[in-house]
Scaffold this active site. Structure first.
Site, PDB file in Angstrom:
ATOM      1  N   SER A  67      22.374  41.470 -38.646  1.00  0.00           N
ATOM      2  CA  SER A  67      21.760  40.842 -37.465  1.00  0.00           C
ATOM      3  C   SER A  67      21.077  39.503 -37.723  1.00  0.00           C
ATOM      4  O   SER A  67      20.762  38.786 -36.778  1.00  0.00           O
ATOM      5  CB  SER A  67      20.724  41.781 -36.854  1.00  0.00           C
ATOM      6  OG  SER A  67      21.372  42.691 -36.020  1.00  0.00           O
ATOM      7  N   LYS A  70      22.427  36.556 -36.095  1.00  0.00           N
ATOM      8  CA  LYS A  70      22.238  36.277 -34.663  1.00  0.00           C
ATOM      9  C   LYS A  70      21.436  34.988 -34.434  1.00  0.00           C
ATOM     10  O   LYS A  70      21.686  34.241 -33.489  1.00  0.00           O
ATOM     11  CB  LYS A  70      21.526  37.458 -33.981  1.00  0.00           C
ATOM     12  CG  LYS A  70      22.385  38.721 -33.924  1.00  0.00           C
ATOM     13  CD  LYS A  70      21.560  39.936 -33.523  1.00  0.00           C
ATOM     14  CE  LYS A  70      22.429  41.196 -33.461  1.00  0.00           C
ATOM     15  NZ  LYS A  70      21.626  42.427 -33.267  1.00  0.00           N
ATOM     16  N   TYR A 192      32.144  38.630 -33.723  1.00  0.00           N
ATOM     17  CA  TYR A 192      30.819  39.238 -33.931  1.00  0.00           C
ATOM     18  C   TYR A 192      30.809  40.145 -35.165  1.00  0.00           C
ATOM     19  O   TYR A 192      29.908  40.052 -36.005  1.00  0.00           O
ATOM     20  CB  TYR A 192      30.391  40.017 -32.673  1.00  0.00           C
ATOM     21  CG  TYR A 192      29.116  40.792 -32.887  1.00  0.00           C
ATOM     22  CD1 TYR A 192      27.890  40.124 -32.975  1.00  0.00           C
ATOM     23  CD2 TYR A 192      29.131  42.182 -33.050  1.00  0.00           C
ATOM     24  CE1 TYR A 192      26.718  40.826 -33.216  1.00  0.00           C
ATOM     25  CE2 TYR A 192      27.962  42.886 -33.293  1.00  0.00           C
ATOM     26  CZ  TYR A 192      26.756  42.205 -33.378  1.00  0.00           C
ATOM     27  OH  TYR A 192      25.596  42.901 -33.622  1.00  0.00           O
ATOM     28  N   TYR A 244      13.522  43.397 -33.503  1.00  0.00           N
ATOM     29  CA  TYR A 244      13.859  44.460 -32.533  1.00  0.00           C
ATOM     30  C   TYR A 244      12.601  44.970 -31.832  1.00  0.00           C
ATOM     31  O   TYR A 244      11.722  44.183 -31.501  1.00  0.00           O
ATOM     32  CB  TYR A 244      14.607  45.634 -33.211  1.00  0.00           C
ATOM     33  CG  TYR A 244      15.626  45.201 -34.227  1.00  0.00           C
ATOM     34  CD1 TYR A 244      16.675  44.363 -33.853  1.00  0.00           C
ATOM     35  CD2 TYR A 244      15.541  45.604 -35.537  1.00  0.00           C
ATOM     36  CE1 TYR A 244      17.620  43.970 -34.781  1.00  0.00           C
ATOM     37  CE2 TYR A 244      16.481  45.223 -36.473  1.00  0.00           C
ATOM     38  CZ  TYR A 244      17.511  44.395 -36.086  1.00  0.00           C
ATOM     39  OH  TYR A 244      18.424  44.000 -36.999  1.00  0.00           O
ATOM     40  N   VAL A 262      20.507  45.149 -40.640  1.00  0.00           N
ATOM     41  CA  VAL A 262      20.606  46.503 -41.186  1.00  0.00           C
ATOM     42  C   VAL A 262      21.190  46.522 -42.602  1.00  0.00           C
ATOM     43  O   VAL A 262      21.217  47.569 -43.252  1.00  0.00           O
ATOM     44  CB  VAL A 262      21.431  47.455 -40.261  1.00  0.00           C
ATOM     45  CG1 VAL A 262      20.674  47.724 -38.973  1.00  0.00           C
ATOM     46  CG2 VAL A 262      22.818  46.889 -39.989  1.00  0.00           C
TER      47      VAL A 262
END
Ligand code: GLN
Length: 613
Positions: A67, A70, A192, A244, A262
């Site tokens: 992530s 991102k 992605y 998050y 992760v």
């Protein structure tokens, strides 16, 4: 014995040792391939905006970025599609929900933010490129800029994620349904999954963070990875949504924009200072690295690094030194009576040598100090040599200062900004009704001081309008009255109108000129009929002296800047008389000239040394 590494390196080594003992959390298992990670892996890296790298533990172990990608993709999408289009498709509100939550705005179907999967998948669609391959190629190129090397994709992780990423597929279909994604979902998802499978190590992440901390420029390669105005946009979403559903508590406790993945990585940014990364694959229930969070909390509290924990600027931290031209005059050698005049007139020239990066608050201090100091002064020299960066807010305030002092008939000179092109351009664009020469025309404080002194002396001379008599000429130092009289009778008095050439380059040099009144420019003709002024000489000083030694030709044009009166001494007449008086005059004159030349030489040597630093 002094332990190896500097203080910060030792600190990281200790931190590594202390937190290696923390053995909580689980390696991510929902992507089967990730279970292969060694739970013991642990690395900490910190890269400063100066490009210093500190690392401890497994900082060269490759793992997938997940992530954390991102944030990078979001910056690229902003650059490719523009802020309004991106905001139209993805909001910037923290969701307070898990990273894989189907968190879409009711009605529009807009993902809450680009740091959760839904937002990140939508962001991929906003990268330029018609095909998946084109988008991916752009992405990989961007990583090259952030990391200064090529990146590869972990094929196993990619395939593992692709074959099990049904939830992400469901999210993509929902995005397609509400037209957030306008094209084929498979292609977008493929990019992605690949972006999440890019291989990095802990040091890479710290360098990426440092690039964001350094206004988008990789501090090691100096390559720009993200345009400056987009940096705060990326950092904002990292700050509010990067961890998050732990984002709120993270900001509260650690206080640095960050992004986790992760794969076990955490990348944190302290804007203007450093990028920090921790890698440890054991995750908590929210998907954040357990040791990553613990180590970042510890560093932040030990050093007081919360972004909202700001220091306070003080006058002494911004204005490195302040003085006036009576205290520190320019290096230019002048006639005794000018030096005497400047010992009081010099107070009208105020110098602030500034230090450190200038931001809004430090510029405010300069402005208010300057306004106070300029009550009794006419010239303000601001030296930026020790101010490497001047932020936009500081430029705005400085422009306002230049303008208001200009309106009050005062002159501001900026030095040490020759290498700060953007700042100079901005000032040139925004300052009106103020002459840009001398504002931006002096390269260093000494030149600026000299310029101001010349102005003061010119005004002073205009008010007293007396001549500098032979007795006070620089080359007549130490002459007895009898010697002065003996010299004066063999000299010719000459008057020049403004703009007249006293002598021209290439003419045979047979005399020396003493300036009694006014000032002259020493120009060397350049190509295309331009003239380069190399210096300015005022009453009390002399020129043409070199020819006394080499009987050569004039090396420059000497032009009268205003009405000028000189005494010209023909070398032939100086040599003609063999009396002891004339022998003494010759000796004194040659000694004074030699002294002047050696002073000039010393100054030049000093300047060359400065320039070669
Ligand atoms: N590739 C992962 C996923 O979409 C990224 C999630 C993460 O790092 N939090 O599930």
């Amino acid at each position: 014995m002094i332990p190896e590494g500097n203080a910060l390196q030792q600190y990281l080594n200790t931190l590594y040792r202390d937190y290696a003992a923390l053995d909580e959390g689980e390696v991510a298992s929902y992507i089967p391939e990730l279970t292969k990670a060694d739970p013991a892996w642990f690395g900490i890296a910190l890269v400063t905006v100066d490009g210093h790298v500190y690392q401890s533990g497994d900082t060269r172990q490759a793992f997938t970025i997940q992530s954390i990608s991102k944030a990078i993709t979001y910056g690229l999408a902003l650059d490719d599609s523009g802020i309004p289009s991106v905001l139209g498709k993805v909001d910037v509100e923290p969701s307070g929900e898990a990273f894989n939550e189907i968190s879409l705005e009711p009605g529009t179907g807009r993902p809450r933010n680009p740091m959760i999967n839904a937002g990140a998948i939508a962001t991929v669609a906003l990268i330029a490129g018609d095909t998946a391959d084109e988008k991916l190629a752009r992405m990989l190129k961007t990583y090259e800029r952030y990391l200064g090397r090529q990146v590869t994709i972990d094929e196993e992780v990619y395939r593992s994620e692709k074959s099990t990423g049904h939830r992400n597929r469901a999210i993509a279909y929902l995005l397609r349904n509400s037209n957030i994604i306008e094209k084929d979902t498979d292609e977008i998802l493929d990019v992605y999954f690949k972006q999440c499978s890019i291989l990095v190590d802990c040091r890479d992440l710290a360098l990426m963070g440092a690039t964001l901390a350094n206004d988008g420029v990789n501090p090691i390669t100096s390559v720009r990875a993200l345009t400056s105005p987009l940096v705060p946009k990326v950092l904002s979403v990292m700050n509010s949504c990067g961890m998050y559903d732990y984002s709120g508590a993270w900001v509260y406790e650690v206080g640095m924009p960050a992004k986790s993945g992760v794969g076990g990585g955490v990348m944190a940014v302290l804007p203007g200072q450093f990028g920090l990364a921790v890698f440890s694959p054991k995750l908590d229930v929210r998907g954040n690295s357990v040791r990553g969070i613990a180590a970042c909390k510890k560093i932040s509290s030990d050093f007081g690094l919360h972004v909202l924990q700001t220091g306070r600027m003080t006058t002494t931290s911004v204005i490195h030194v302040r003085y006036n031209a009576a205290q520190i005059p320019s290096k230019r050698s002048r006639a005794a009576i000018q030096t005497r005049a400047l010992s009081t007139l010099g107070e009208r020239v105020v110098v602030f040598e500034l230090a450190g990066d200038l931001v809004f608050s430090s510029a405010e201090i300069i402005v208010s100090e300057a306004m106070g100091a300029m009550d009794t002064a006419d010239f303000l020299i601001l030296d930026f040599r020790r101010a490497p960066r001047i932020a936009q807010g500081a430029v705005c305030l400085l422009v306002a200062l230049i303008q208001s002092l200009g309106q009050g008939g005062k002159t501001v000179l900026l030095t040490g900004i020759a290498d700060k092109f953007d700042v100079a351009r901005e000032i040139r664009r925004r300052v009106t009704a103020v002459e840009l020469e001398p504002l931006l025309g002096c390269e260093d404080v000494d030149h600026a001081l000299e310029w101001c002194e010349d102005r003061l002396l010119a005004d002073h001379a205009a008010t007293i309008s007396t001549e500098v008599p032979l007795a006070h000429q620089a080359f007549c130092e130490g002459f007895s009255p009898e010697e002065l009289a003996g010299l004066e009778v063999i000299m010719e008095r000459r008057d020049y109108a403004p703009g007249a050439a006293v002598c021209r380059e290439g003419e045979v040099a047979e005399s020396i000129f003493f300036i009694l009144r006014g000032q002259v420019s020493v120009n060397i003709p350049l190509e295309h009929r331009r003239a380069g002024r190399i210096s300015m000489l005022s009453a009390g000083s002399a020129f043409g002296e070199m020819a006394l030694f080499d009987q050569g030709v004039r090396t420059a044009d000497i032009i009268a800047d205003g009405p000028v009166t000189c005494l010209e001494l023909d070398f032939a007449r100086l040599e003609a008389d063999s009396s002891p008086l004339h022998a003494r005059i010759r000796y004194q004159l040659v000694r004074n000239i030699a002294r002047g030349l050696s002073r000039k030489l010393r100054q030049l040597t000093g300047e060359v040394r400065l320039l070669r630093r």
